[in-house]
Motif scaffolding. Sequence first.
Motif: not given
Length: 317
Positions: A293-294, A216-217, A224, A291, A242, A101, A244, A155-157, A176-178, A268
């Motif tokens: 990306g993966a 990338h949420v 957002i 869609h 990419t 992605v 949602r 996160g990961r992506i 990132d909110r977290n 995407d």
Amino acid sequence: MKILANDGLAANGRDALVTAGHEVLEVTVAQDQLATYIKENNVDVLLVRSATKVRKDLIDACPNLKMIGRGGVGMDNIDVEYAREKGITVFNTPASSSQSVAEMVMAHLWGMVRFLHDSNRQMPLEGETRFKELKKAYGKGIELQGKTLGIIGFGRIGQALAKMALGIGMNVIMHDRNSGNATVTLSFANGATLDMDVENCSMNDLLAKSDFISLHVSGAGETIIGADQLNQMKKGSYIVNTARGGTIDEVALIDALESGHIAGAALDVFVDEPTPAMQVLMNSKISLTPHIGAATVEAQSRIAMEIADTINEAVLA
Ligand code: NAD
């Protein structure tokens, strides 16, 4: 176990499952015939990607289903809590596709700043005059190096993308909110590594400072980026989604592109999948992918192995 891979499964994962003694059914059953097929064929495990929907009615109609596996990350096509209440194990393959992605985001970024998505469509059949026109139209590209990339959702992506962008000399900030400020480790082919800090800034700061924003949420349904956020972005900046469909308000995005405030966008994922709105499809400032990306050989192979490992471990447990 009898496993239905309704949206496909890479060969290495299928082979690992068959070797472990499972039967893998590689057919694509239409959504409205899925419940009947699962019951008639005594399917124990249903594997899906994003196309097949696993809603309450399907879960209710298939009381013998033991596992539902999602090849990929987002599980918004599955009623996860409901399935778990019914005793069904639901799992996904969260880490397998991050690199693919992130690489596709870089492809969109480079494509957008050199108008590749549009020039590919416009290359002339009519000879020199049109060629010269297009040379002029697409001759004011920009470089990514030295520009600021704002990543929303680290996160990961988001982290995989940060490493690539830092590697080509972009400045990277994130929201990132977290999370707090973060450090990512760039790894090079010769084994060398380099730690780089990435500042977690407020959404307002990220919107104001970024030349490019990439979303990338996790989670579905939350918008957002709407008209207010697009207005807060730099004039002439770019945005990529990419994550949602619906994470960006597509109507507000089209307005911002038409007014020239936003220079370009890449999507995407779409509000209306699999039939995106015509205004989105026809806009020459939007770089489009369906869609995917993966959807690389490497990611699908990692996904298939992660699925096979999860099923085999569950059987042994
Ligand atoms: P992840 O869970 O590793 O990271 C998501 C991050 O977003 C988390 O750190 C979380 O704290 C943060 N976050 C969530 N909501 C937020 C908000 N409102 N504001 C700020 N931060 C927020 O997820 P991931 O594996 O990196 O995947 C990210 C997204 O990419 C998901 O939506 C996933 O569905 C999507 N995805 C798309 C494709 C594709 O083919 N296009 C493939 C894989 C994943």
